[in-house]
Design a protein around this motif. Structure first.
Motif, short mmCIF file in Angstrom:
data_model
loop_
_atom_site.label_atom_id
_atom_site.label_comp_id
_atom_site.label_asym_id
_atom_site.label_seq_id
_atom_site.Cartn_x
_atom_site.Cartn_y
_atom_site.Cartn_z
N GLU A 46 19.28 -32.86 -0.53
CA GLU A 46 18.16 -33.76 -0.30
C GLU A 46 18.35 -34.61 0.96
OE1 GLU A 46 17.51 -36.09 -3.79
OE2 GLU A 46 16.33 -34.53 -4.79
N ARG A 47 19.57 -35.06 1.21
CA ARG A 47 19.82 -35.89 2.39
C ARG A 47 19.57 -35.13 3.69
NH1 ARG A 47 24.39 -37.47 3.94
NH2 ARG A 47 25.63 -35.90 2.84
N SER A 48 19.60 -33.81 3.63
CA SER A 48 19.35 -33.02 4.83
C SER A 48 17.86 -32.85 5.09
CB SER A 48 19.99 -31.64 4.69
OG SER A 48 19.30 -30.86 3.72
N ARG A 131 25.41 -33.45 16.60
CA ARG A 131 24.79 -32.31 15.93
C ARG A 131 25.82 -31.57 15.06
NH1 ARG A 131 20.02 -29.56 17.21
NH2 ARG A 131 19.91 -27.39 16.50
N ALA A 132 27.01 -31.36 15.62
CA ALA A 132 28.06 -30.66 14.87
C ALA A 132 28.44 -31.43 13.61
CB ALA A 132 29.28 -30.46 15.75
N ASP A 133 28.50 -32.74 13.69
CA ASP A 133 28.86 -33.54 12.52
C ASP A 133 27.77 -33.50 11.45
OD1 ASP A 133 31.31 -34.17 13.51
OD2 ASP A 133 30.83 -36.26 14.03
N ASP A 137 28.27 -32.39 7.68
CA ASP A 137 27.91 -33.32 6.61
C ASP A 137 27.14 -32.63 5.48
OD1 ASP A 137 29.10 -35.54 7.67
OD2 ASP A 137 27.26 -36.44 8.45
N HIS A 138 26.61 -31.46 5.78
CA HIS A 138 25.71 -30.81 4.82
C HIS A 138 26.20 -29.39 4.53
CE1 HIS A 138 22.85 -34.13 5.05
NE2 HIS A 138 23.08 -34.14 6.34
N GLY A 139 27.43 -29.32 4.05
CA GLY A 139 28.00 -28.05 3.65
C GLY A 139 27.79 -27.79 2.17
N TYR A 166 31.01 -23.76 2.81
CA TYR A 166 30.16 -22.93 3.67
C TYR A 166 29.12 -23.83 4.32
CZ TYR A 166 26.22 -19.77 4.68
OH TYR A 166 25.17 -19.11 5.28
N TYR A 167 28.86 -23.60 5.61
CA TYR A 167 27.92 -24.45 6.35
C TYR A 167 26.64 -23.67 6.67
CZ TYR A 167 32.02 -27.39 6.73
OH TYR A 167 33.12 -28.15 6.43
N PRO A 168 25.61 -23.82 5.82
CA PRO A 168 24.40 -23.00 6.00
C PRO A 168 23.63 -23.29 7.28
CG PRO A 168 24.05 -24.66 4.31
CD PRO A 168 25.51 -24.69 4.64
N PHE A 169 23.81 -24.50 7.87
CA PHE A 169 23.15 -24.78 9.13
C PHE A 169 23.84 -24.07 10.30
CE2 PHE A 169 21.28 -28.53 6.92
CZ PHE A 169 19.96 -28.34 7.29
#
Length: 222
Positions: A46-48, A131-133, A137-139, A166-169
């Motif tokens: 949700e935070r993403s 951007r990388a952070d 933050d949303h893994g 896993y980092y979907p972004f």
């Protein structure tokens, strides 16, 4: 020398090109040494800015059985425009000092912005590190525990506890590749974390599970 505690320094699990995160996580969970595990709740993103309950109304929770479909759909939702919106929204909502940190502005530049003889931090584009952070933050974090060893219990830093992320972004984890000295590539790169006392054990488990399918486990701590 990196002064970070070892539980803050990940292993990098480099999957062969074409192998999906769900394949690797499923293989990992099917190993008998993984005694307990937990997926994040369906609302964890949700935070993403993603409404996963709305996008996946038929999915009440993430399970071993629906992991493949869930991560596929999650990755599709975490596309470039969604990341752009997340970065822009967060850049304007964080404190001025946070933007200054990422922009690495000098005291003179900060005072220039205050007195309006220079651009304000929120008028400047967020740098790649910001951007990388946001990506990290949303893994999607799989928390797990190995079978406990016979040593004394350590409830504050249990040796059997670890996580696989896993980092979907950014499935290829470009910033992780750079930090780990992995080189560029298109394959998925997961990150694994464990407490210092159990670090070697977790690395060995990861290596043995992935050996015959060709994934590599890189430990930047050597």
């Amino acid at each position: 020398m990196n002064a970070s505690p070892s539980h803050e320094e990940p292993f990098y699990v480099v999957l062969p090109v074409g192998m999906r995160a769900a394949d690797a996580m499923g293989r990992f969970l099917d190993d008998a040494r993984i005694r307990h595990y937990q997926f994040p709740p369906i609302w964890a993103f949700e935070r993403s800015g993603l409404d996963l309950p709305g996008a996946m109304p038929e999915v009440p929770c993430v399970t071993r059985e629906n992991l493949d479909d869930f991560l596929r759909d999650l990755t599709l939702l975490c596309d470039g425009p969604a990341l752009d919106r997340l970065v822009a929204r967060t850049w304007h909502s964080v404190d001025e000092a946070v933007r200054d940190h990422y922009l690495q502005r000098s005291t003179l530049q900060t005072f220039a912005a205050i007195f309006r003889v220079g651009p304000r931090s929120n008028e400047q584009a967020p740098p790649p590190s910001f951007r990388a952070d946001r990506i990290h933050d949303h893994g999607f974090e799989l928390q797990y525990r190995l079978a406990p060893d016979r040593g004394p219990a350590t409830p504050r830093a249990p040796t059997e506890e670890g996580s696989l992320i896993y980092y979907p972004f950014d499935p290829a984890n470009a910033s992780g590749r750079a930090e780990g000295g992995l080189g560029e590539g298109d394959g998925v790169v997961l990150e694994a974390f464990a407490y210092e006392a159990g670090r070697e054990q977790h690395r060995e488990v990861l290596e043995s599970i992935g050996r015959d399918v060709g994934w590599d486990v890189v430990d930047p701590l050597g």
